[in-house]
Design a protein around this motif. Structure first.
Motif, PDB file in Angstrom:
ATOM      1  N   ALA A  61     -30.434 -32.101  51.367  1.00  0.00           N
ATOM      2  CA  ALA A  61     -31.447 -31.703  52.310  1.00  0.00           C
ATOM      3  C   ALA A  61     -31.399 -30.260  52.481  1.00  0.00           C
ATOM      4  N   VAL A  62     -30.224 -29.618  52.826  1.00  0.00           N
ATOM      5  CA  VAL A  62     -30.324 -28.126  52.907  1.00  0.00           C
ATOM      6  C   VAL A  62     -30.704 -27.415  51.689  1.00  0.00           C
ATOM      7  N   ALA A  63     -30.359 -27.892  50.561  1.00  0.00           N
ATOM      8  CA  ALA A  63     -30.939 -27.467  49.190  1.00  0.00           C
ATOM      9  C   ALA A  63     -32.319 -27.387  49.263  1.00  0.00           C
ATOM     10  N   GLN A  64     -32.901 -28.387  49.618  1.00  0.00           N
ATOM     11  CA  GLN A  64     -34.254 -28.554  49.554  1.00  0.00           C
ATOM     12  C   GLN A  64     -35.169 -27.707  50.668  1.00  0.00           C
ATOM     13  N   GLY A  65     -34.382 -27.109  51.834  1.00  0.00           N
ATOM     14  CA  GLY A  65     -35.020 -26.299  52.411  1.00  0.00           C
ATOM     15  C   GLY A  65     -35.225 -26.937  53.837  1.00  0.00           C
ATOM     16  N   ALA A  66     -34.317 -27.909  54.271  1.00  0.00           N
ATOM     17  CA  ALA A  66     -34.300 -28.560  55.656  1.00  0.00           C
ATOM     18  C   ALA A  66     -34.122 -27.555  56.782  1.00  0.00           C
TER      19      ALA A  66
END
Length: 479
Positions: A61-66
């Protein structure tokens, strides 16, 4: 949407909460349960499931921009989180608490829709009609469960005039949970038929559906179908005569009658709003479509819309994906209604598909599958379905899933004279394609004609079979 600071305050102190001051005032762009959907600025909710733990996908999720994460523990182990974390003892309950608070501050009208069949179609139609009056938010697809409904609410616009939300239940107590969260200004009860009987126990489906009325806001209104006696009885037990009624065939405040087909997916209807009568197209067919039109027209009218606004909103609206979605190739029609099924919804779609096959002058082919979660009533319901299939006039039926013998018995009782073929998956259906094509051609050299219907509970994955058929008959390279 609420700010991160407001969310943290609502959830209360938790040892895992990590909220840097410079980010506390940020507002998530959306709430997601799947890390693959966690785009820029989203709030990813970590849920523990039977097979997966959402905490394991926090890095994704962090990598997706959360922007932030709602979690029951620090998903980054002993490390300082790279983004804000809102801690909660139970992520699912926290979602409902946040959605309930967001709803309390919403100044528009909230419409709650429930029923055994047609919720999503009616939700889409009503939202389209209301959008003509002002900004309207609605449940995404069928995000209508204990987890899905709060997400749909939190993703709804605070600037909207209307929220149109589905309430879908499968377990005892679900409607109380959803009703307390949603607190609708208008509750729309479409119908009640067998479905999720394993989880709903012995109180009856109508009793559970009617529970939504117990959570209406002060001065809230209830719009209930007069065509389902059990549903009407349970609604009156909660509200007395303080109900608005709609119907496809009985005297009611709002009603509609089917006038005939208007293309593969649309019908023409005569709608009545108390003393006003008007004709309208709609993305439904048959008598069940009249029920939907009456429900949409009645709800819109109670919310202040007139006949022309309602007609304009219904005109040109297309059905949602995998819900009586049609593809036509000359005189051959594929009906993909594979998203889900229960006895009531199958009976409805069989009626429509039978009418459509007669219009093409070709046969009706049924590709159906087991209706799940019917508990001890499952054999009897599948026998009944077998009789309905026989009465449809189809002479070629494919069946995927269990309850095969119950279906066979129903077909026998219905004096079925055709071919019934059980399937175990995509390969079996692929092997059956030559016989299916021969049946559709019926000795003609011209393009195959008729209607092929795909309908089953979601667990049967019938959409894979529908896609194979679509590729064979409707792709650009198919003959």
């Amino acid at each position: 949407m609420l700010s991160l600071h407001s969310m943290a305050a609502l959830l209360g102190p938790h040892p895992e909460t990590y909220l840097p001051e410079n980010l506390a005032g940020e507002t998530p762009a959306k709430v997601v349960l799947d890390s693959r959907q966690a785009g820029q600025g989203s709030l990813f909710v970590c849920l523990r499931g039977q097979h997966n733990d959402g905490h394991d996908f926090a890095d994704a999720a962090v990598a997706q921009g959360a922007l932030a994460i709602l979690a029951e523990k620090n998903p980054f182990g002993n490390k300082t989180p790279p983004l804000p974390v809102l801690g909660a003892a139970d992520s699912g309950l926290a979602l409902a608490r946040l959605a309930s608070a967001y709803r309390e501050n919403f100044r528009g009208q909230v419409i709650g829709i429930t029923g055994s069949a047609g919720k999503t179609s009616v939700k889409e139609a009503l939202a389209a009609v209301l959008a003509g009056r002002g900004p309207t938010s609605r449940t995404f697809m069928n995000m209508n469960s204990r987890l899905g409904l709060p997400v749909s609410m939190l993703n709804a616009s605070s600037e909207a005039h209307f929220w149109v939300m589905e309430a879908g239940i499968s377990e005892d107590g679900d409607m109380d949970y959803l009703g307390q969260t949603l607190k609708p200004d208008l509750a729309l009860l479409l119908n009640a038929g067998p479905g999720h009987l394993e989880g709903l126990k012995d109180k009856g489906v109508a009793w559970h559906k009617a529970r939504l009325l117990a959570y209406l806001r002060p001065n809230g209104r209830a719009l209930v179908s007069a065509d389902y006696p059990d549903l009407l009885q349970e609604s009156r037990a909660l509200r007395g005569e303080d109900l608005f009624l709609f119907s496809a065939g009985k005297a009611a405040h709002y009603s509609a009658a089917y006038l005939g087909a208007s293309g593969a997916q649309h019908g023409r209807y005569l709608a009545r709003l108390e003393e006003i009568t008007f004709e309208t197209p709609a993305p439904f067919r048959g008598n069940y479509g009249a029920e939907n039109v009456a429900a949409v027209a009645g709800a819109a009218h109670l919310l202040g819309l007139g006949a022309e606004e309602i007609r304009s909103g219904l005109a040109g609206l297309e059905p949602p994906a995998q819900r009586f979605n049609c593809a036509s190739n000359g005189r051959l029609i594929l009906v993909d209604d594979s998203y889900n099924a229960n006895p009531l919804s199958v009976a409805r779609v069989l009626e429509n598909a039978t009418e459509m096959a007669a219009e093409t002058g070709g046969p009706l082919v049924l590709v159906l599958g087991e209706l799940l979660e019917l508990g001890e009533d499952s054999p009897a319901e599948h026998q009944r379905l077998g009789r309905l299939m026989a009465e449809s006039g189809s002479r070629l039926i494919y069946w995927q899933g269990g309850q095969t013998e119950a279906v066979r018995e129903g077909l026998r009782q219905g004096l079925f004279q055709g071919t019934f073929t059980p399937l175990k998956g995509l390969e079996d259906f692929q092997a059956a394609m030559p016989a299916l094509r021969s049946h559709l051609e019926q000795g003609r050299t011209e393009t195959p004609r008729g209607v092929v219907l795909f309908k089953a509970s979601r667990g049967n994955r019938l959409e894979l079979l529908a896609e194979l058929f679509r590729e064979r008959y409707f792709s650009a390279s198919s003959a």
